[in-house]
Design a protein around this motif. Structure first.
Motif, PDB file in Angstrom:
ATOM      1  N   GLY A  74     -39.407  -5.080 -49.464  1.00 23.87           N
ATOM      2  CA  GLY A  74     -38.485  -5.383 -48.375  1.00 23.87           C
ATOM      3  C   GLY A  74     -39.163  -5.764 -47.072  1.00 23.87           C
ATOM      4  O   GLY A  74     -38.501  -6.242 -46.140  1.00 23.87           O
ATOM      5  N   ALA A  75     -40.462  -5.577 -47.001  1.00 24.81           N
ATOM      6  CA  ALA A  75     -41.181  -5.892 -45.762  1.00 24.81           C
ATOM      7  C   ALA A  75     -41.324  -7.399 -45.588  1.00 24.81           C
ATOM      8  O   ALA A  75     -41.222  -8.177 -46.546  1.00 24.81           O
ATOM      9  N   THR A  76     -41.586  -7.782 -44.356  1.00 26.59           N
ATOM     10  CA  THR A  76     -41.946  -9.163 -44.040  1.00 26.59           C
ATOM     11  C   THR A  76     -43.447  -9.210 -43.788  1.00 26.59           C
ATOM     12  O   THR A  76     -43.987  -8.364 -43.083  1.00 26.59           O
ATOM     13  N   ILE A  98     -43.466 -14.398 -45.776  1.00 30.31           N
ATOM     14  CA  ILE A  98     -42.665 -13.927 -46.898  1.00 30.31           C
ATOM     15  C   ILE A  98     -41.728 -12.846 -46.379  1.00 30.31           C
ATOM     16  O   ILE A  98     -42.172 -11.818 -45.844  1.00 30.31           O
ATOM     17  N   ARG A  99     -40.432 -13.084 -46.540  1.00 34.55           N
ATOM     18  CA  ARG A  99     -39.433 -12.108 -46.107  1.00 34.55           C
ATOM     19  C   ARG A  99     -38.938 -11.311 -47.311  1.00 34.55           C
ATOM     20  O   ARG A  99     -38.962 -11.798 -48.442  1.00 34.55           O
ATOM     21  N   ASP A 100     -38.479 -10.088 -47.045  1.00 34.09           N
ATOM     22  CA  ASP A 100     -37.879  -9.261 -48.103  1.00 34.09           C
ATOM     23  C   ASP A 100     -38.794  -9.229 -49.331  1.00 34.09           C
ATOM     24  O   ASP A 100     -38.396  -9.609 -50.447  1.00 34.09           O
ATOM     25  N   SER A 101     -40.002  -8.779 -49.159  1.00 35.58           N
ATOM     26  CA  SER A 101     -41.017  -8.793 -50.222  1.00 35.58           C
ATOM     27  C   SER A 101     -40.521  -8.096 -51.487  1.00 35.58           C
ATOM     28  O   SER A 101     -39.861  -7.054 -51.430  1.00 35.58           O
ATOM     29  N   LYS A 102     -40.872  -8.686 -52.613  1.00 31.04           N
ATOM     30  CA  LYS A 102     -40.554  -8.127 -53.928  1.00 31.04           C
ATOM     31  C   LYS A 102     -41.848  -7.684 -54.611  1.00 31.04           C
ATOM     32  O   LYS A 102     -42.925  -8.212 -54.316  1.00 31.04           O
TER      33      LYS A 102
END
Lengths: 113, 110
Positions: free
Chosen positions: B16-18, B75-79
């Motif tokens: 979820g991190a950017t 990268i937004r909302d990291s998976k």
């Protein structure tokens, strides 16, 4: 079937041996490249070819030679392998345009003892 | 000085991190710019090209600053599946060959 294939996928050899790595592509691209990758590093260009009659040295060509047998085939040779040539080798292809993507083969893991 | 330089990381972030990666290049004649993704022991694959106007593809945004010779990837909302090494690639169109950065490693943790 993969568009860019490399053989062998893994090879262990001894110092002083001659080794050939082969690359074939079905993408119909004129441009082909050989790179090596060492752990923790990016790809370094060994040789590249823009068509069958064109061969160019990259940044680390010493100790390597290539042959472009056909549009679809580009081989890399190590005339006398040495341990510091132990690396992961990638072949790639691309179209002519500046913004064209490079398509990579699965790589050959070479170990020189 | 290397022609293409990246912060090697590693970047360890929670889901979820950017996260943002930077890349600088030294050849002012460079014309084309790309981000490739490489999973462990696999071949690199194109993630996105980087155009002068910037471009976005879902959670990924790439930007180019020609004046500062600088490229970025956000990268937004990291998976978890984003865990990989990201390679910055710069191409001089006249020479027709590409120069790769050493890559930035990202690990996304639960």
């Amino acid at each position: 079937d993969a568009d860019v294939t490399q053989t062998p996928r893994n090879r262990i050899t001894k110092t002083g041996k001659r080794i050939m790595l082969e690359c074939s592509q079905t993408k119909g691209h004129d441009r082909m490249y050989w790179y090596r990758q060492d752990p923790g590093l990016g790809l370094r260009l060994i040789y590249y070819s823009f068509d069958v009659k064109d061969i160019n040295k990259g940044e680390i060509s010493d100790g390597y030679s290539v042959s472009r047998q056909a549009q679809a085939k580009f081989s890399l040779s190590l005339e006398s392998a040495i341990p510091n040539q132990t690396a992961l080798y990638f072949c790639a292809t691309s179209e002519k345009t500046g913004w064209s993507e490079q398509f990579f083969g699965p790589g050959t893991r070479l170990t020189v003892l | 000085r290397k022609e293409v330089e990246q912060d090697p990381g590693p970047f360890n972030v929670p889901e979820g991190a950017t996260v943002a990666f930077n890349c600088t290049y030294s050849n002012s004649a460079s014309q084309s710019f790309f981000w490739y993704r490489q999973d462990c022991r696999k071949e690199p694959k194109l993630l996105m090209s980087v155009y002068s106007s910037g471009n976005e593809d879902g959670r990924f945004t790439a930007q180019l600053n020609r004046a500062s010779q600088y490229i970025s990837l956000l990268i937004r909302d990291s998976k978890l599946s984003d865990s990989a090494t990201y390679l910055c690639v710069v191409k001089s169109t006249n020479a027709g060959k590409s120069t790769f950065g050493d890559g930035t490693t990202l690990t996304v943790k639960p």
